[in-house]
Design an enzyme around this catalytic site. Structure first.
Site, PDB file in Angstrom:
ATOM      1  N   CYS A  98       0.992  -1.355   0.117  1.00  0.00           N
ATOM      2  CA  CYS A  98       0.318   0.288   0.014  1.00  0.00           C
ATOM      3  C   CYS A  98       0.812   1.363   0.160  1.00  0.00           C
ATOM      4  CB  CYS A  98      -0.642   0.482   1.387  1.00  0.00           C
ATOM      5  SG  CYS A  98      -0.271  -1.013   2.772  1.00  0.00           S
ATOM      6  N   HIS A 352      -1.171   1.101   7.982  1.00  0.00           N
ATOM      7  CA  HIS A 352      -1.964   1.031   6.259  1.00  0.00           C
ATOM      8  C   HIS A 352      -2.079   2.519   5.416  1.00  0.00           C
ATOM      9  CE1 HIS A 352      -3.989   0.427   2.688  1.00  0.00           C
ATOM     10  NE2 HIS A 352      -4.758   1.073   3.025  1.00  0.00           N
TER      11      HIS A 352
END
Length: 1011
Positions: A98, A352
């Protein structure tokens, strides 16, 4: 009682009153529960497994009634993967990529960078061009080729999201390990700059410098003479410390603040030719078009030895004026916020990454979260839920109020500002994809459309199949129940469930596992089958096939009769058990002849009888009894019913000897009356029978007599040897080499093992075997030479030998077999009076084998496993004694035991960090005055042997990062990137394609950088 057990009990209740020979067809149907009423829908929550007529709860609920056609397939609508009009394209997260996706989206929205990248000359793509307009067999290889293709897909793909695996693979990134995002940004831009600098187009050569590169100088001013010493340097991003600050302006101010160089940190002035007090600061000379601010949220914690995240709120403006921070204001210094990169999570090692990016065409803000893209309402940035992730009770802090035009975040780790310019014409914001790249995009769009059509066809086929199955189930399910007087068959319950479960493949019907030894339906398996009408069975067998059809004639009379006999015997068994246990308590009459029975058999005969009945049925599992070896729950239990010793398999086998006769151990058996034996014989007709007059096995009696004779002989031998060698047995008056006895010049040597085994025999002659051989060959080498020297026998080798007097050796030579006599002699030099004494062994010492033996001993000291090594912390050059470290823990941290270090592996001194709270870079380790500095060496090669003590001296942590700037000068040579001197030092090179970041202590690989 559970309904299933109630049905089982009711099915066989008649067997208590009906003899096996009187069984009728009605009794057989009762055993198979043919007449049990069928359950109606809604009356039971799940299927009644004990009722063969219950057809409710087998999976029919999902088929009866109207069904939505979407239930017939598990294929998502392919159009949901299609890109909506006027939206952007997402990027697939390949596991832990990510952080890569966020930077790719930010760089894609940099129009100048995208336009320049499209100008990159791709000669390979032109060579694959065909007359049909397709690029046949073309695959991107280099980083720029992959990035070109990826940007073209992000611009004109029909997909909702695309796969960046080609670029990630070309970069050599591990998709399963999350790397440091800030390090990735630096290395990737450096790699891109190096690749583009080789292009012929000058605009393309310098695009990275024009977009991201600025200039600053480290300026040192001497306080005595005022001489300025500037050290110019380039930067691609400004790394700002956020600890203790509230807004971006404070962070930039600290970055540029003046630092005093005094005391030991004084500056060497070239003009004064001496060290002088001075000041040092950074001066910004020029700023790039795109200004990147790295907020240093991930810092190294020296106490824990790991990175940690700073969740500090930092406010930043939408419009930033860099004029006050710039040396000279000749250029435009106003910047607009264009992207915010967010790290969601409280840990530095997980979390994340997402990106908020402003569209250059519409000025709308978008949130890029891998495959998902969300447009913000209005024209303003909205961080929203990203600031509420992973809020713990201990870290709850109130979000500060932000002024108009400002934003506040505790998860933002990178801010991207674009320089404000005059109004840009609409044509400048429109970027055309080059023709060869558009062909690649068209080819991918064509594959996508073909995939959509294929998925649509598969959905249609699944729906058509489901509708046909729906009609079949509704038709057949109505035919399954049987009616009184009509024929029926049995089918497996599990097969019916799988037939009604559309997600599993349907096999043919197989009833073979439910057959008894007579080839019919076993009564115990009635709970695993269902009774259906013959009409429904014909349709199912014709469509799906099958073997072993079970109709009305499959009810087994033989099995029912056998079960009836077992039930009646079990009921009778309880009464016989009580009667037998009462009869054995009375003694035999004088004129009555009895029978021998094993005591263990008598204690467990009722359980053995139950096991015997179960074996007669040739089944391993029954409902009314237990398997072999378990206790019965029926009737009354005897006090001595538990079995001891080995498990009894056959009645009265415990009184059999190995020869099949009567065991000679009378304590294991007893005599019972003929009445007791006759009752037991009813249950065990094949049990071995011995009357009271039977004699014990003659062979066993002879062996017993021989054993007693051997014991007597061993005792006599032991007494004789003990009296002859009493001092050796009692370890009295033993000769020693340290003080040679005056009365003799010769001593004899035997293995210590021989003496130990001999003493065991003397102490327990009836339980041990006599020793017959001295075994002196254990002390000799293969050449027949002696393996020990006089000096070694004085030390460690003394544990292997025992010394004997000559008189003792004479006795041993007569009583035992001697393979080789071994002696040691004392030789005095009679010609001199200096008392010189030498010692000579016979056989002589084999020097070659002795040297090999010593070499192996030393090797074992260097190469070891599962050994113990001690670590002692030294404070102020003095060793402090402390107790050993224990598992339960202690407040004392001066000495710890580090167990089980492997001498064949590199030493793992990270354990020391956790034991003493001393980071590896602050550890000074030494042994016997030698410093241990080679991290790649093994413990053995460093001279660390088992039971060694390693001394640990800890350095004081260096907190002044600016003091290291004279060495590092803020620049990393290995990766060609500039670093801010306050926070970053040299990355340490470790291998081709990677380096160890000494700030974050994380290994970061980009092989292409070193290609």
């Amino acid at each position: 009682m559970a309904p299933r057990l109630q049905l089982e009990k009711a099915a066989w209740k008649w067997a208590e009153t009906v003899k096996p020979e009187d069984i009728t067809h009605e009794h057989i149907e009762l055993a198979y529960r043919i007449a049990v009423p069928a359950c109606k829908r809604g009356t039971c929550r799940r299927n009644c497994k004990g009722n063969p007529n219950c057809l409710v709860g087998i999976g029919e609920q999902s088929w009866l009634g109207e069904i939505d056609e979407n239930a017939f397939h598990s294929i998502d609508d392919p159009n949901s993967e299609r890109r909506d009009k006027n939206t952007f394209v997402g990027l697939t997260n390949l596991g832990a990529t990510c952080y890569v996706n966020t930077f790719l989206q930010v760089w894609f929205h940099n129009l100048d960078l995208r336009r320049a990248l499209y100008l990159f000359q791709n000669s390979r793509a032109e060579g694959h061009n065909t007359d049909s307009g397709e690029l046949k067999d073309y695959e991107p290889r280099t980083i720029c080729e992959h990035l070109q293709y990826l940007f073209a897909l992000l611009q004109n793909s029909n997909r909702r999201y695309i796969d960046p695996s080609g670029l990630v693979k070309a970069l050599g990134l591990d998709t399963g390990q999350q790397q440091d995002a800030q390090e990735f940004s630096k290395l990737f831009l450096s790699l891109l700059e190096d690749t583009l600098s080789k292009q012929k187009d000058p605009n393309l050569q310098n695009v990275i410098q024009q977009q991201f590169c600025g200039q600053f100088s480290y300026v040192t001013v001497c306080n005595k003479c005022g001489r300025e010493s500037p050290l110019p340097s380039r930067f691609y991003e400004l790394e700002l410390n956020i600890q203790g600050h509230k807004n971006l302006t404070e962070c930039v101010t600290e970055f540029l603040k003046e630092e005093k160089l005094e005391g030991d940190n004084r500056y060497y002035c070239e003009s004064c030719q001496s060290k002088q007090n001075a000041t040092r600061r950074i001066k910004l000379q020029s700023l790039p078009r795109t200004l990147n601010f790295q907020l240093m949220r991930f810092v190294f914690d020296r106490q824990s030895g790991h990175k940690k995240k700073l969740n500090t709120f930092i406010s930043f403006p939408e419009v930033l004026d860099m004029g006050p921070f710039l040396e000279g204001k000749e250029e435009e210094c106003t910047y607009e916020l264009s992207a915010v990169l967010i790290h969601r999570g409280v840990s530095a090692y997980s979390g994340h990454y997402i990106a908020h990016v402003r569209d250059a065409h519409t000025n709308d803000w978008y949130k890029f979260n891998d495959e998902e893209i969300e447009k913000m309402e209005g024209k303003k940035l909205q961080l929203g839920i990203e600031e509420d992730i992973a809020e713990t009770a201990k870290s709850q802090t109130r979000k500060p109020k932000c002024s108009k035009g400002y934003h506040c975040s505790r998860n933002a780790y990178m801010l991207v500002y674009k320089r404000q310019t005059e109004e840009i014409e609409q044509t400048e914001t429109i970027i055309e994809v080059p023709a060869f790249l558009q062909k690649l995009v068209d080819q991918d769009n064509k594959k996508f459309e073909e995939w959509c059509n294929e998925m649509a066809d598969m959905r249609k086929q699944s729906v058509d199949k489901g509708k046909a199955k729906h009609e079949e189930v509704k038709e057949l399910y109505e035919l399954l129940p049987t009616e009184d007087g009509l024929s029926y068959e049995f089918v497996p319950l599990e097969w019916l469930k799988k037939w009604l479960d559309d997600s599993t493949s349907i096999k043919e019907i197989d009833n073979s596992q439910f057959l008894c030894s007579h080839g019919k339906l076993h009564p115990d398996k009635i709970g695993d089958v269902k009774r259906i009408s013959s009409k429904a069975a014909d349709l199912l067998f014709s469509r799906y096939g099958g073997v072993s059809r079970l109709g009305q004639s499959s009810l087994c009379r033989d099995c029912v009769t056998q079960r009836c006999r077992v039930i009646r015997l079990k009921n009778q068994l309880n009464e016989d058990y009580r009667e037998v246990m009462n009869l054995v308590k009375s003694s035999l009459k004088s004129d009555e002849s009895g029978f021998w029975i094993g005591k263990a058999s008598l204690r467990s005969w009722r359980q053995l009888a139950l096991d015997q009945l179960e074996e007669d049925e040739e089944e391993t599992k029954h409902n009314n009894s237990k398997v072999n070896g378990e206790k019965s729950t029926d009737g009354v239990k005897g006090d001595n019913e538990d079995r001891d010793g080995e498990e009894m398999k056959n009645f009265n086998e415990d009184i059999l000897c190995y020869h099949g006769g009567l065991n000679i151990l009378e304590n294991d058996r007893r005599v019972v009356s003929a009445e007791v034996w006759n009752k037991l014989r009813m249950y065990f007709p094949r049990a071995p029978e011995f009357t009271q007059n039977n004699e014990a096995c003659q062979q066993c009696m002879r062996l017993e007599r021989e054993g007693k004779e051997n014991e007597a002989l061993n005792r006599m031998m032991a007494n004789e040897q003990k009296s002859s060698l009493l001092n050796l047995f009692q370890e009295k008056n033993r000769p020693t080499l340290q003080k040679w006895p005056q009365e003799t010049d010769v001593l004899y040597i035997v293995p210590h093992y021989f003496v130990d085994e001999w003493r065991k025999f003397i102490r327990r002659p009836a339980k041990s075997n006599p020793v017959s051989n001295v075994g002196n060959s254990l002390l000799l080498c293969p050449h027949g030479g002696f393996m020990f020297t006089y000096d070694s026998m004085l030390q460690g080798d003394a544990q292997h030998i025992a010394l004997l007097w000559p008189a003792e050796w004479e006795v041993i030579s007569k009583m035992f077999l001697v393979d080789q006599a071994i002696s040691i002699c004392q030789i005095r030099d009679k010609t001199q009076d200096n008392g010189n004494v030498q010692y000579q062994t016979h056989p002589d010492l084999c020097r070659e084998c002795r040297e090999g033996f010593i070499f192996q001993q030393q090797r074992d000291m260097r190469e070891y496993a599962q050994a113990t090594v001690y670590v002692r912390k030294v404070i102020d050059k003095k060793r402090e004694s402390a107790p050993e470290f224990s598992v339960s823990g202690s407040d004392v941290e001066d000495e710890r035991e580090e167990p089980k270090m492997d001498g064949e592996k590199d030493p793992d001194f990270s354990q020391i960090m956790h034991a003493f709270s001393v980071a590896p870079f602050d550890q000074n380790l030494s042994i016997d005055g030698r410093c241990l500095t080679d991290d790649s060496a093994t413990l053995g090669s460093l001279g660390v042997i088992p039971e060694s003590i390693i001394c640990l001296k800890a350095d004081e942590p260096i907190a002044d990062y600016a003091a290291m700037d004279d060495v590092y000068q803020g620049k990393c040579c290995s990766c060609k990137l500039n670093f801010s001197y306050q926070y970053v030092s040299f990355p340490t090179p470790i291998s081709a394609g990677g380096f160890l970041c000494s700030v974050f202590f994380c290994l970061f690989f980009l092989p292409s950088l070193y290609a």
